[in-house]
Scaffold this motif. Structure first.
Motif, PDB file in Angstrom:
ATOM      1  N   UNK A  46       0.859  -1.453  -0.548  1.00 58.31           N
ATOM      2  CA  UNK A  46       0.173  -0.296  -0.314  1.00 58.31           C
ATOM      3  C   UNK A  46       0.427   1.316   0.007  1.00 58.31           C
ATOM      4  N   UNK A  47       2.094   1.386   0.746  1.00 52.96           N
ATOM      5  CA  UNK A  47       3.050   2.634   1.176  1.00 52.96           C
ATOM      6  C   UNK A  47       3.787   3.033  -0.949  1.00 52.96           C
ATOM      7  N   UNK A  48       4.292   1.720  -1.342  1.00 52.07           N
ATOM      8  CA  UNK A  48       4.459   1.725  -2.740  1.00 52.07           C
ATOM      9  C   UNK A  48       3.942   1.917  -3.958  1.00 52.07           C
ATOM     10  N   UNK A  49       2.325   1.624  -3.307  1.00 48.08           N
ATOM     11  CA  UNK A  49       1.736   1.907  -4.596  1.00 48.08           C
ATOM     12  C   UNK A  49       1.556   3.779  -4.781  1.00 48.08           C
ATOM     13  N   UNK A  50       1.084   4.039  -3.239  1.00 46.02           N
ATOM     14  CA  UNK A  50       1.300   5.242  -2.378  1.00 46.02           C
ATOM     15  C   UNK A  50       1.686   6.487  -3.453  1.00 46.02           C
ATOM     16  N   UNK A  51       3.435   5.901  -2.869  1.00 55.09           N
ATOM     17  CA  UNK A  51       4.594   6.375  -3.348  1.00 55.09           C
ATOM     18  C   UNK A  51       4.549   7.052  -4.807  1.00 55.09           C
ATOM     19  N   UNK A  52       3.527   5.298  -5.673  1.00 52.89           N
ATOM     20  CA  UNK A  52       3.835   5.387  -6.605  1.00 52.89           C
ATOM     21  C   UNK A  52       2.719   6.490  -7.111  1.00 52.89           C
ATOM     22  N   UNK A  53       1.591   7.078  -6.619  1.00 49.55           N
ATOM     23  CA  UNK A  53      -0.090   7.834  -6.645  1.00 49.55           C
ATOM     24  C   UNK A  53       0.976   9.310  -6.525  1.00 49.55           C
ATOM     25  N   UNK A  54       2.262   9.572  -6.092  1.00 47.45           N
ATOM     26  CA  UNK A  54       2.508  10.898  -5.605  1.00 47.45           C
ATOM     27  C   UNK A  54       2.835  11.512  -7.125  1.00 47.45           C
ATOM     28  N   UNK A  55       3.561  11.161  -7.796  1.00 47.01           N
ATOM     29  CA  UNK A  55       3.131  12.425  -9.131  1.00 47.01           C
ATOM     30  C   UNK A  55       2.475  11.431 -10.291  1.00 47.01           C
ATOM     31  N   UNK A  56       1.700  10.903 -10.075  1.00 44.69           N
ATOM     32  CA  UNK A  56       0.403  10.705 -10.902  1.00 44.69           C
ATOM     33  C   UNK A  56      -0.477  11.148 -10.057  1.00 44.69           C
ATOM     34  N   UNK A  57      -2.230  10.877 -11.293  1.00 47.16           N
ATOM     35  CA  UNK A  57      -3.338  11.081 -10.823  1.00 47.16           C
ATOM     36  C   UNK A  57      -3.882  10.897  -9.481  1.00 47.16           C
ATOM     37  N   UNK A  58      -4.496  10.822  -8.465  1.00 48.44           N
ATOM     38  CA  UNK A  58      -4.611   9.935  -7.219  1.00 48.44           C
ATOM     39  C   UNK A  58      -4.586  10.594  -5.961  1.00 48.44           C
ATOM     40  N   UNK A  59      -4.339   9.688  -4.942  1.00 44.52           N
ATOM     41  CA  UNK A  59      -4.493  10.475  -3.641  1.00 44.52           C
ATOM     42  C   UNK A  59      -2.987  10.303  -2.307  1.00 44.52           C
ATOM     43  N   UNK A  60      -1.873   9.981  -3.769  1.00 36.12           N
ATOM     44  CA  UNK A  60      -0.588   9.397  -2.371  1.00 36.12           C
ATOM     45  C   UNK A  60      -0.172   9.630  -0.887  1.00 36.12           C
ATOM     46  N   UNK A  61      -0.256  10.848  -1.464  1.00 32.04           N
ATOM     47  CA  UNK A  61      -0.390  11.077   0.446  1.00 32.04           C
ATOM     48  C   UNK A  61      -1.580  10.128   1.675  1.00 32.04           C
ATOM     49  N   UNK A  62      -2.734   9.627   1.416  1.00 34.34           N
ATOM     50  CA  UNK A  62      -3.511   9.423   1.741  1.00 34.34           C
ATOM     51  C   UNK A  62      -3.416   7.456   1.882  1.00 34.34           C
ATOM     52  N   UNK A  63      -2.789   7.198   0.970  1.00 38.06           N
ATOM     53  CA  UNK A  63      -2.735   5.683   0.609  1.00 38.06           C
ATOM     54  C   UNK A  63      -1.532   5.429   1.018  1.00 38.06           C
ATOM     55  N   UNK A  64      -0.120   6.166   1.620  1.00 35.79           N
ATOM     56  CA  UNK A  64       0.886   6.292   2.039  1.00 35.79           C
ATOM     57  C   UNK A  64       0.534   6.146   3.762  1.00 35.79           C
ATOM     58  N   UNK A  65      -0.636   6.891   3.981  1.00 36.17           N
ATOM     59  CA  UNK A  65      -0.672   7.191   5.103  1.00 36.17           C
ATOM     60  C   UNK A  65      -1.562   5.789   5.665  1.00 36.17           C
ATOM     61  N   UNK A  66      -2.602   4.883   4.823  1.00 40.45           N
ATOM     62  CA  UNK A  66      -4.179   4.356   4.501  1.00 40.45           C
ATOM     63  C   UNK A  66      -2.859   2.458   5.206  1.00 40.45           C
ATOM     64  N   UNK A  67      -0.947   3.077   4.299  1.00 38.23           N
ATOM     65  CA  UNK A  67      -0.416   1.762   4.489  1.00 38.23           C
ATOM     66  C   UNK A  67       0.322   2.193   5.796  1.00 38.23           C
TER      67      UNK A  67
END
Length: 162
Positions: A70-91
């Motif tokens: 989940x954290x890796x998916x969030x990191x991938x989302x940081x430059x892409x569209x999507x809630x990157x930080x929210x996903x990182x905190x979910x991880x």
């Protein structure tokens, strides 16, 4: 992957001299909030999983792998569209169900976000932010007006003679 203790039901080591009954060794009650903070540390795995060391270790590995994904998916989302930080905190929240270090990181993050929100609500800071935003909008509006006056509604890449 050290969680502080291999014993079921034990959390992290508390550095003050709090007795199990909620009082300190000198008879004083701990600060309000401190007791609640110390209670939540440790594994949240079901009791039947904590009974077996092998099963508990397997559980921890599974939680770590899922949280890492989940954290890796969030990191991938940081430059892409999507809630990157929210996903990182979910991880991080997934990790916090099992690991004390993740619980402490989440507590620190929540505290810093709360402090930042309080600073943002300070009237002096709000006034400064409103003034800076107004100045930026005036500058952007002026530049847009000059561009429209000089070139009209023509796009910059279509302008032939500058």
């Amino acid at each position: 992957m050290n969680t502080g203790s291999d014993e079921p039901g034990e959390g992290a080591v508390v550095t003050d001299s709090t007795k199990p009954g909620g009082t300190k060794a000198d008879g004083e009650r701990p600060e309000q909030g401190q007791e609640a903070q110390d209670q939540g540390l440790g594994s949240k795995a079901p009791a039947f999983i904590k009974k077996s060391r092998t099963l508990h270790l397997s559980w921890q590995v599974g939680v770590f792998v899922i949280g890492l994904a989940v954290v890796v998916i969030g990191i991938i989302m940081l430059p892409l569209p999507g809630p990157g930080w929210v996903v990182i905190f979910a991880g991080m929240a997934i990790w916090a169900t099992e690991f004390v270090w993740a619980q402490l990181v989440l507590r620190w993050t929540k505290r810093k976000v709360t402090e930042a929100a309080q600073r943002a609500l300070d009237p002096k800071v709000r006034r400064r932010n409103i003034i800076l935003t107004s100045i930026a909008l005036v500058i952007i509006g002026t530049l847009a007006g000059v561009y429209l006056w000089k070139y009209g509604l023509e796009m910059p890449w279509n302008i032939k003679n500058q």
